[in-house]
Scaffold this motif. Structure first.
Motif, short mmCIF file in Angstrom:
data_model
loop_
_atom_site.label_atom_id
_atom_site.label_comp_id
_atom_site.label_asym_id
_atom_site.label_seq_id
_atom_site.Cartn_x
_atom_site.Cartn_y
_atom_site.Cartn_z
N UNK A 41 7.14 -10.24 9.80
CA UNK A 41 8.02 -9.17 9.34
C UNK A 41 7.30 -8.26 8.34
N UNK A 42 7.78 -7.02 8.23
CA UNK A 42 7.07 -6.00 7.47
C UNK A 42 6.80 -6.40 6.02
N UNK A 43 7.80 -6.92 5.33
CA UNK A 43 7.61 -7.28 3.92
C UNK A 43 6.49 -8.30 3.76
N UNK A 44 6.43 -9.27 4.68
CA UNK A 44 5.38 -10.29 4.64
C UNK A 44 4.03 -9.67 4.96
N UNK A 45 3.99 -8.74 5.91
CA UNK A 45 2.74 -8.08 6.27
C UNK A 45 2.14 -7.35 5.06
#
Length: 320
Positions: A41-45
């Protein structure tokens, strides 16, 4: 002379290896990094990207969050491949770096137009951010030297029987990018699956004294969980890092400029159709071919040479 690049990533295991290589190679100038949902997911990326920059002891490089989902399809990630963290369980310390307050598309636009020469975009992820950039700011196209992307295949797929994950994740975006007229270089599964570090070397790095070597060794050693009680065999693939290696050592690969089309429907959705024929077929005779993009496609690689370049750039010796 250095090559100015903007990396577009969905930082999982192999994106991390690519970032480490890019910021450490003296022939590459990383102007910015844009993030997109894909492997995680974007936040983790975004968080993974910032932590990897710390691990590389990189200078301040602007990082921005972009698309959280494909243009049309629902959000999804490859956590079954890269683990819940996106880094295969490799624990990197928290970071004090912070992402830019602008979107990835705006960051790319600013950096491309502000640079005093053409910029190379290196897409190591689904190409949602790039498609949005080219559609909303078409003026940047003439300032892009080329787009080097890890994605597609001239043979089999991995997400499906015929489609590679990055293109399959957002095929509409990939089609927009290829049809934009910007020169493109495809580093697909045909070469991706061949460049690896042997198990003994990776294990020695993971348990060695060099902090960066321990991170690299652990990333290389990540194995995909096939079930609760079974994991995949060791592969040691450097993955996306190979696409970045191709920028500084293009002669390590054999390429051909070929017509390429992204299939958007049916069981072939996400497939990159690479026309490798030497003569015209019935489709051409009857006017059915359409206007396919012409793309430089990597079809073969000196795997040992690229693996050696990867390790020596990171100061970790030679492969094998």
């Amino acid at each position: 002379m250095t090559v100015p690049v903007i990396l577009d990533v969905d930082t999982g295991v192999d994106d991390a290896l690519a970032i480490l290589f890019a910021v450490r190679h003296p022939g590459i100038d990383v102007l910015a990094i844009s993030c997109v949902a894909g492997n995680a997911p974007l936040e983790r990326v975004v968080d993974n990207t910032l932590r990897v920059l710390d691990a590389a002891d990189a200078p301040e490089i602007p990082v921005a969050a972009g698309a959280a989902r494909p243009l049309l399809a629902p959000a999804r990630s490859a956590s079954h491949v890269h683990g819940a963290s996106g880094l295969g369980g490799v624990a990197l310390p928290p970071t004090r770096r912070r992402p830019e307050p602008v979107s990835a598309v705006e960051l790319m636009r600013q950096r491309i137009l502000a640079h005093d020469g053409p910029v190379t975009l290196v897409a190591l992820a689904p190409q949602t951010n790039l498609a949005l950039l080219l559609r909303t700011h078409p003026e940047v196209a003439e300032r892009i030297e080329r787009i080097v992307f890890m994605g597609g295949s001239a043979s089999v797929g991995n997400a499906t029987a015929v489609a590679e994950f990055n293109v399959w994740h957002d095929p509409e975006a990939a089609a927009i990018v290829l049809d934009s007229g910007v020169p493109a270089y495809m580093y697909g599964l045909d070469v991706f699956n061949r460049v690896a570090i042997d198990h003994d070397t990776a294990r020695a790095l993971e348990h060695g004294a060099d902090p960066l070597g321990r991170v690299v060794g652990a990333l290389l050693g990540h194995r995909v969980a096939l079930s609760e009680d079974r994991t995949a065999e060791y592969t040691g693939l450097i993955g996306d890092a190979g696409a970045v290696c191709s920028i500084v050592d293009p002669l390590a690969l054999r390429t051909e400029v070929r017509p390429v089309h992204v299939e958007l429907t049916g069981h072939g959705r996400g497939q990159t159709l690479v026309d490798r024929r030497r003569t015209s077929g019935e489709d051409t005779m009857h006017g059915l071919t359409g206007d396919w993009a012409r793309v430089e496609v990597a079809l073969d690689v000196d795997a040992e040479r690229v693996a050696r370049l990867f390790l020596t750039t990171l100061g970790l010796g030679a492969a094998g």
